[in-house]
Write a protein that holds these residues in place. Sequence first.
Motif, PDB file in Angstrom:
ATOM      1  N   ASN A   1       0.814  -1.212   0.000  1.00 52.16           N
ATOM      2  CA  ASN A   1       0.000   0.000   0.000  1.00 52.16           C
ATOM      3  C   ASN A   1       0.848   1.263   0.000  1.00 52.16           C
ATOM      4  N   SER A   2       2.147   1.107  -0.282  1.00 48.08           N
ATOM      5  CA  SER A   2       3.057   2.235  -0.361  1.00 48.08           C
ATOM      6  C   SER A   2       4.162   1.918  -1.352  1.00 48.08           C
ATOM      7  N   LEU A   3       4.757   2.951  -1.918  1.00 47.61           N
ATOM      8  CA  LEU A   3       5.947   2.740  -2.727  1.00 47.61           C
ATOM      9  C   LEU A   3       7.134   2.499  -1.797  1.00 47.61           C
ATOM     10  N   GLY A   4       8.275   2.162  -2.370  1.00 47.18           N
ATOM     11  CA  GLY A   4       9.477   1.979  -1.557  1.00 47.18           C
ATOM     12  C   GLY A   4      10.132   0.630  -1.683  1.00 47.18           C
ATOM     13  N   GLY A   5       9.379  -0.393  -2.120  1.00 47.03           N
ATOM     14  CA  GLY A   5       9.973  -1.708  -2.298  1.00 47.03           C
ATOM     15  C   GLY A   5      10.568  -2.257  -1.015  1.00 47.03           C
ATOM     16  N   THR A   6      11.816  -2.677  -1.074  1.00 51.44           N
ATOM     17  CA  THR A   6      12.465  -3.283   0.094  1.00 51.44           C
ATOM     18  C   THR A   6      12.560  -2.315   1.264  1.00 51.44           C
ATOM     19  N   TRP A   7      12.602  -1.019   0.980  1.00 54.39           N
ATOM     20  CA  TRP A   7      12.695  -0.022   2.047  1.00 54.39           C
ATOM     21  C   TRP A   7      11.352   0.243   2.696  1.00 54.39           C
ATOM     22  N   TYR A   8      10.297  -0.251   2.104  1.00 55.76           N
ATOM     23  CA  TYR A   8       8.999  -0.212   2.771  1.00 55.76           C
ATOM     24  C   TYR A   8       8.778  -1.486   3.585  1.00 55.76           C
ATOM     25  N   SER A   9       9.074  -2.636   2.989  1.00 50.90           N
ATOM     26  CA  SER A   9       8.774  -3.913   3.654  1.00 50.90           C
ATOM     27  C   SER A   9       9.728  -4.206   4.806  1.00 50.90           C
ATOM     28  N   ASN A  10      10.974  -3.766   4.721  1.00 47.97           N
ATOM     29  CA  ASN A  10      11.936  -4.004   5.790  1.00 47.97           C
ATOM     30  C   ASN A  10      11.936  -2.828   6.771  1.00 47.97           C
ATOM     31  N   SER A  11      11.148  -2.975   7.814  1.00 45.49           N
ATOM     32  CA  SER A  11      10.974  -1.876   8.778  1.00 45.49           C
ATOM     33  C   SER A  11      11.499  -2.247  10.156  1.00 45.49           C
TER      34      SER A  11
ATOM     35  N   ARG B   1       9.416  -8.907   7.934  1.00 45.43           N
ATOM     36  CA  ARG B   1       7.974  -8.737   8.195  1.00 45.43           C
ATOM     37  C   ARG B   1       7.805  -8.405   9.679  1.00 45.43           C
ATOM     38  N   TRP B   2       8.502  -7.404  10.126  1.00 43.59           N
ATOM     39  CA  TRP B   2       8.557  -7.071  11.546  1.00 43.59           C
ATOM     40  C   TRP B   2       7.166  -6.747  12.084  1.00 43.59           C
ATOM     41  N   ASP B   3       6.818  -7.354  13.202  1.00 47.24           N
ATOM     42  CA  ASP B   3       5.516  -7.130  13.830  1.00 47.24           C
ATOM     43  C   ASP B   3       5.651  -6.014  14.879  1.00 47.24           C
TER      44      ASP B   3
END
Length: 488
Positions: free
Chosen positions: A39-49, A165-167
């Motif tokens: 639901n956002s751009l960013g690719g790996t920089w969005y998913s890896n939080s 997939r940090w919770d």
Amino acid sequence: MSAKPRIIVIGAGFSGIAAAIRLKQSLDLSELILFEMENSLGGTWYSNSYPGAACDVPCHLYSLSFALNPNWNRHYVCRDDILEYLRNVSREHDVDKHIRFNSTVTSAQWDQQKKVWKVYVQRKGEKEIEEYESDFLISGIGYLRIPKIPEVFKDFKGTMFHSSRWDHSVDLKGKKVAVVGSGASAVQIVPEISKVVDKLYVYQRNPGWIVSRGDFQYSNALKAVFNYVPGAIRLWRAVLFFAADSFYYAFGTDGIVRNTVKKMCKSHRERQVEDSQMREKLTPSFEFGCKRTMFSDDWFPALQRENVELITDKITRVNPDGIQTTEGERKFDVLVLSTGFETEKFLSPVKVIGKGGEQLNDGHIKTFLGITVPDCPNFFFLLGPNTLLAHNSVVFMIECQVEYIVKGIKQMVNEGISTIEVKKESVMRFQEELEKTMENSTWKTGCSSWYLNSEGEVTGLWGGSAQSYHNATKTFNMRDFEVSASSE
């Protein structure tokens, strides 16, 4: 194909955004769509939080050449800064309107009769599959995105998640936590969460080579120079680029450079780890560069905190409430898996079916320049096989690929060409040249890493310097392709 082509890009990370901007700037398009599953751009920089997520490439190098940022605060920046940068770049170049969020491309098939790609998309929360047609299809899916979760850990019944997939709903404060893995993500996670947990168990299978990060803050005066002195920021970027590219020789045949870097790593380890037994546990047994090199100044200190235990004995069983090793059992509340990614899956979950009705085989894709594959007309990879780097910025590689693709499409439009398909002999020639560059590299010295596929072939990395890739892709040679005219 008309003079105004339709283009679909899969993914809205660095690759997708860079491609969209340069395609918009260089071509008169009738349609441009970026399908993004998140639901956002960013690719790996969005998913890896995960806590501590940051880039190990200097920020002035890990940015687009046409969108330099003179106001970076630090030499190495965190995930949130990169994500903000990408959002600003997308907004400033009017890319946002082209992105379809929460849209997963499930498959794509070449229609030989119509000479178009049929792309099938499922939107989040909907059962219906939508069909789109496009003259060109570009994969900006990315590489490190599908978590690898070993089956044995599914026996754990407490809270468990993969580092990518940090919770964030889980409060680690005061809890007993285990981190499995000691790779690039773990090196960033452990120093952060060790500050808040009650007890932290770090399960390490193989210690890695750690280079001092040497991070620093950019002063306001230096940022002013970057903002107002013509050419200053590009000169600094060039210095960083050639410094990073010289690091490539540590992975090749130059033993002098490699041994120099190994001595630097050893000195860094000895400075930060006083206990000889601990140092032994943290000393790699494989050749430098065989696995991913890591950059950190707080990994070693974190492992020596009173509430942190480094465990190097073999895991024999995973229990519902902990992990059993050859030396005993530890029980904990939360299990964090920093166990890497499914790196052979260049396209999954997307099924790409080419001209002959054959699906591209994820783990065994042979490309030309890491960009094109036989039997897939008008299809391009960004950061495809053999285009990642162990020493420099992949953003530079992305830009090389984007410019190559733009040159090819422009030539097609100008010459009335409908389709291009890379020749098999071009692929064979490229693969043979690539294999020669890998022969004496450190990547083939015997260790297992995500650089290799299941057959021991180096499929993740480019075999030369970043500059050599620029030289290889700076010219689009139509002689490498089978072509068909628009009238055919």
